[in-house]
Design a protein around this motif. Structure first.
Motif, mmCIF file in Angstrom:
data_model
loop_
_atom_site.group_PDB
_atom_site.id
_atom_site.type_symbol
_atom_site.label_atom_id
_atom_site.label_comp_id
_atom_site.label_asym_id
_atom_site.label_seq_id
_atom_site.Cartn_x
_atom_site.Cartn_y
_atom_site.Cartn_z
ATOM 1 N N ALA A 77 0.831 -1.207 0.000
ATOM 2 C CA ALA A 77 0.000 0.000 0.000
ATOM 3 C C ALA A 77 0.864 1.255 0.000
ATOM 4 C CB ALA A 77 -0.927 -0.009 1.213
ATOM 5 N N LEU A 78 1.961 1.214 0.768
ATOM 6 C CA LEU A 78 2.876 2.352 0.806
ATOM 7 C C LEU A 78 3.489 2.602 -0.566
ATOM 8 C CD1 LEU A 78 4.387 4.435 2.607
ATOM 9 C CD2 LEU A 78 6.158 2.703 2.909
ATOM 10 N N GLN A 79 3.887 1.541 -1.230
ATOM 11 C CA GLN A 79 4.474 1.664 -2.563
ATOM 12 C C GLN A 79 3.451 2.194 -3.564
ATOM 13 O OE1 GLN A 79 6.019 -2.039 -4.207
ATOM 14 N NE2 GLN A 79 7.793 -0.952 -5.022
ATOM 15 N N GLU A 80 2.198 1.776 -3.411
ATOM 16 C CA GLU A 80 1.135 2.213 -4.317
ATOM 17 C C GLU A 80 0.851 3.706 -4.167
ATOM 18 O OE1 GLU A 80 -1.903 1.751 -7.204
ATOM 19 O OE2 GLU A 80 -0.356 0.330 -6.551
ATOM 20 N N ARG A 81 0.882 4.208 -2.923
ATOM 21 C CA ARG A 81 0.556 5.615 -2.669
ATOM 22 C C ARG A 81 1.780 6.538 -2.725
ATOM 23 N NH1 ARG A 81 -4.394 7.081 -0.194
ATOM 24 N NH2 ARG A 81 -5.991 5.684 -1.030
ATOM 25 N N ALA A 82 2.968 5.978 -2.830
ATOM 26 C CA ALA A 82 4.197 6.771 -2.754
ATOM 27 C C ALA A 82 4.250 7.939 -3.743
ATOM 28 C CB ALA A 82 5.414 5.870 -2.929
ATOM 29 N N PRO A 83 3.856 7.774 -5.009
ATOM 30 C CA PRO A 83 3.957 8.910 -5.940
ATOM 31 C C PRO A 83 3.129 10.119 -5.525
ATOM 32 C CG PRO A 83 3.675 6.848 -7.136
ATOM 33 C CD PRO A 83 3.425 6.539 -5.690
ATOM 34 N N GLU A 84 2.007 9.896 -4.838
ATOM 35 C CA GLU A 84 1.146 11.002 -4.417
ATOM 36 C C GLU A 84 1.506 11.538 -3.032
ATOM 37 O OE1 GLU A 84 -0.362 8.705 -7.503
ATOM 38 O OE2 GLU A 84 -0.331 7.965 -5.430
ATOM 39 N N LEU A 85 2.292 10.786 -2.271
ATOM 40 C CA LEU A 85 2.576 11.159 -0.882
ATOM 41 C C LEU A 85 4.074 11.325 -0.652
ATOM 42 C CD1 LEU A 85 0.078 8.737 0.922
ATOM 43 C CD2 LEU A 85 -0.289 11.111 0.231
ATOM 44 N N LYS A 86 4.718 12.064 -1.522
ATOM 45 C CA LYS A 86 6.170 12.222 -1.443
ATOM 46 C C LYS A 86 6.614 12.916 -0.161
ATOM 47 C CE LYS A 86 6.740 12.288 -6.474
ATOM 48 N NZ LYS A 86 7.147 13.082 -7.666
ATOM 49 N N ARG A 122 14.638 6.514 4.127
ATOM 50 C CA ARG A 122 13.340 6.420 3.468
ATOM 51 C C ARG A 122 12.764 5.017 3.641
ATOM 52 N NH1 ARG A 122 10.949 9.591 -0.355
ATOM 53 N NH2 ARG A 122 12.859 10.830 -0.513
ATOM 54 N N VAL A 123 11.477 4.946 4.001
ATOM 55 C CA VAL A 123 10.816 3.653 4.175
ATOM 56 C C VAL A 123 10.506 3.019 2.827
ATOM 57 C CG1 VAL A 123 8.809 2.482 5.161
ATOM 58 C CG2 VAL A 123 9.845 4.407 6.363
ATOM 59 N N GLY A 124 10.141 3.841 1.855
ATOM 60 C CA GLY A 124 9.804 3.288 0.556
ATOM 61 C C GLY A 124 9.567 4.364 -0.474
ATOM 62 N N SER A 125 9.429 3.930 -1.715
ATOM 63 C CA SER A 125 9.115 4.807 -2.834
ATOM 64 C C SER A 125 8.346 3.983 -3.857
ATOM 65 C CB SER A 125 10.394 5.380 -3.450
ATOM 66 O OG SER A 125 11.172 4.340 -4.031
ATOM 67 N N LYS A 126 8.070 4.573 -5.003
ATOM 68 C CA LYS A 126 7.334 3.850 -6.036
ATOM 69 C C LYS A 126 8.110 2.642 -6.535
ATOM 70 C CE LYS A 126 5.251 4.406 -10.614
ATOM 71 N NZ LYS A 126 4.983 5.348 -11.734
ATOM 72 N N ASN A 127 9.430 2.767 -6.600
ATOM 73 C CA ASN A 127 10.254 1.716 -7.195
ATOM 74 C C ASN A 127 10.824 0.725 -6.191
ATOM 75 O OD1 ASN A 127 9.941 2.916 -9.788
ATOM 76 N ND2 ASN A 127 11.543 4.400 -9.277
ATOM 77 N N SER A 128 10.880 1.094 -4.926
ATOM 78 C CA SER A 128 11.466 0.186 -3.945
ATOM 79 C C SER A 128 10.917 0.492 -2.560
ATOM 80 C CB SER A 128 12.997 0.320 -3.931
ATOM 81 O OG SER A 128 13.378 1.619 -3.511
ATOM 82 N N VAL A 129 10.936 -0.530 -1.701
ATOM 83 C CA VAL A 129 10.526 -0.362 -0.316
ATOM 84 C C VAL A 129 11.490 -1.128 0.571
ATOM 85 C CG1 VAL A 129 8.064 0.008 -0.718
ATOM 86 C CG2 VAL A 129 8.943 -2.323 -0.500
#
Length: 583
Positions: free
Chosen positions: A471-480, A490-497
């Motif tokens: 879920a974190l990876q899914e929302r990462a682009p909108e919740l930078k 960093r806990v995660g991003s779109k490309n890695s967690v």
């Protein structure tokens, strides 16, 4: 993002709280509007001074209004002495047919509110302030691109709150938690000027302090936009209510013709009593003990061996850093939430036959962005992270990663054992301190943590932790801004967690399934006392969700605190004490 311009009159006086206590007696359900004599004005007093004797209770609605205005004037003269931390987290939103309003982007601001004479920009994030141009009395933490006055102004009803500028209408009496309030609609009179409050206020009916106000400012100038907000104050000292929460939202604000602004934001204030940390009080208090009760508290009568000396040196750096973060107001004092986290760490240690020395401790960073890191042998987890984790297994995943760093010997920089290394302005904290690791160290900690989890009581629930990461990876682009760390990794991003191997066993993320809870909204677990910075876990009954729209993972929601009056229960001293300066 909107680029706002501001051409309106800015408030030049400051808000502060009334300190005198006004007695309240039984009054009719609907106050009359008969004319009464305005109560004699009492000079402002310091927060620690005993309030003056209470005047007689208000006998009419006009008298209530006079009392409310007078109490707000106390607020205008007293609050400039307060310098709390102020944090605002904004989520711009878009419409989703099934999920309702969902985040599309976000912004984050953190600084120290300064309502004293003159203007300083005390942003912790290096935001370019515009206070010198528009706000002569507010330290600016917010970009002009988003708001002309900044969310900080929303803690102030009106710096020139006078009867001549407003019409007041009694609505009803209503309980806000345990506090009975008088609800009043407030509208500016014609030609009262720009930037006047319009909306509703809730006034506690004992001392007539405003405890909540909900609305906006009006009329707006041609090229500016006032936003709607819901501002709450808490009874943090006897007879004194101070700003604590502000929720702001717009769903259809039109600008530039056809464009629409939709957003929701939370503003929190805390750290009012930073000058009175327990250590300072202990330093200025001389305790008189019985001679036979004095004992040597040291655990060893010998010099430290080389390994012990190195550990003590590292511990000194750790203690210095934790103390500095607590004094700034970024770190909660030790408390019950720490013990909950330490219980999970203990479960990991026992089931993996670990004997970590010195012992592992846990603390909570009081900010919203999701991050965790280690300071020596102390694991620090942000309040926002604790809020959004859905279960204990997900919490164990976060703590296991940091425990991996400790076991692998990824220690704190021992330069902080020299305390002068921490002599820097508060607003430079994020520039001067950093506890991140290299990618190689992060990968090694992940591998070590996975081994800990496989041997732990949480091994059968790791799919939940993997679902959280998905879920974190899914929302990462909108919740930078929410996932951008300020002190750790960093806990995660779109490309890695972090802990990516847990994604393998995680179920497919389905945001439209009501029974699949991957992450919680912000603010659902941790309750913060804005005066002392103490935190506790919120105890609420589970709420059955009716639709996927109520899941709101990682999202901002409104505030509805349960208001109570502060009760004075002075503890009986166990020892004789002489208060004074220690020479």
């Amino acid at each position: 993002m909107i680029s706002f311009k501001s051409f309106f009159l800015v408030f030049t006086l400051l808000a502060a709280w009334a300190l005198s206590s006004l007695a309240q007696d039984g009054s009719p359900d609907h106050p009359s509007s008969s004319e009464v004599t305005k109560p004699e004005k009492v000079e402002p007093r310091d927060l620690d001074v005993e309030p003056p004797p209470a005047p007689l209770p208000a006998a009419s609605f006009d008298a209530v209004v006079d009392r409310v205005i007078e109490r707000e004037h106390f607020f205008l003269t007293q609050v400039r002495k307060q310098h709390p931390l102020i944090e605002t987290y904004i989520q711009n939103t878009r419409k989703d047919e099934e999920l309702g309003e969902v985040p599309s982007s976000d912004r984050y601001f953190l600084g120290r509110l300064d309502l004293s004479n003159g203007t300083r920009d005390d942003s912790f994030l290096g935001q370019p302030g515009f206070g010198s141009r528009f706000l002569s009395k507010l330290t600016t933490f917010y970009s002009l691109k988003f708001l002309p006055l900044g969310f900080a102004q929303m803690v102030i009803l009106d710096s020139d709150f006078e009867r001549q500028y407003y019409d007041f209408r009694f609505v009803r009496r209503e309980f806000m938690g345990e506090v009975r309030c008088i609800v009043i609609d407030v509208q500016p009179k014609p030609h009262a000027g720009n930037g006047r409050f319009v909306g509703r206020i809730w006034v506690e009916d004992r001392d007539y302090n405003i405890v909540r106000f909900n609305g906006t400012y009006a009329p707006r100038p041609r090229y500016s936009y006032y936003l709607h907000f819901d501002s709450w104050r808490l009874n943090l000292r006897p007879g004194v209510w101070l700003p604590a929460y502000v929720y702001s939202q717009e769903t259809d604000l039109k600008y530039r013709g056809s464009q629409t602004l939709s957003f929701k934001a939370q503003t929190r204030l805390w750290g009012y009593d930073l000058q009175r940390l327990a250590r300072n009080e202990e330093f200025t208090q001389i305790l008189v003990d019985e001679p036979e009760s004095v004992r040597d508290q040291s655990q060893s009568t010998e010099d430290a061996a080389p390994v012990q000396a190195q550990r003590l040196w590292q511990r000194q750096a750790e203690e210095n850093t934790l103390e500095r973060l607590e004094k700034i107001g970024l770190l909660a004092p030790p408390g019950e939430v720490d013990k909950v986290l330490e219980t999970v760490v203990n479960n990991l240690e026992v089931t993996n036959n670990l004997d970590v020395q010195p012992e592992v401790r846990c603390r909570v960073l009081l900010t919203s962005p999701l991050e965790s890191f280690t300071i020596g042998h102390t694991i620090v987890v942000s309040r926002g992270m604790v809020d959004v984790l859905p279960d204990e297994a997900s919490l164990a995943m976060v703590l296991a990663h940091e425990l991996g760093h400790l076991v692998l010997g990824h220690e704190i920089d021992t330069k902080f054992a020299f305390n002068d290394k921490l002599f820097f302005p508060d607003d430079q904290t994020f520039d001067r301190l950093g506890f991140g690791h290299s990618s190689e160290e992060e990968e090694a900690a992940d591998k070590k943590a996975l081994g800990f989890l496989q041997n732990s009581p949480y091994k059968d629930k790791l799919s939940n932790a993997g679902l959280f990461l998905r879920a974190l990876q899914e929302r990462a682009p909108e919740l930078k801004s929410l996932i951008r760390p300020h002190l750790g990794d960093r806990v995660g991003s779109k490309n890695s967690v972090r802990m990516a191997d847990l994604l393998i066993s995680a179920p497919k993320l389905d945001e439209r399934r009501v029974d699949q809870i991957a992450a919680l909204p912000l603010g659902g677990r941790v309750k913060l006392d804005p005066w002392s910075n103490k935190i506790e876990l919120i105890k609420t009954k589970p709420v059955a969700l009716m639709s996927p729209r109520e899941k709101m993972p990682f999202e901002v929601t409104p505030f509805f605190p349960y208001l109570t009056r502060l009760k004075e229960n002075p503890a009986t001293p166990q020892k004789a004490a002489l208060t004074g300066r220690v020479e």
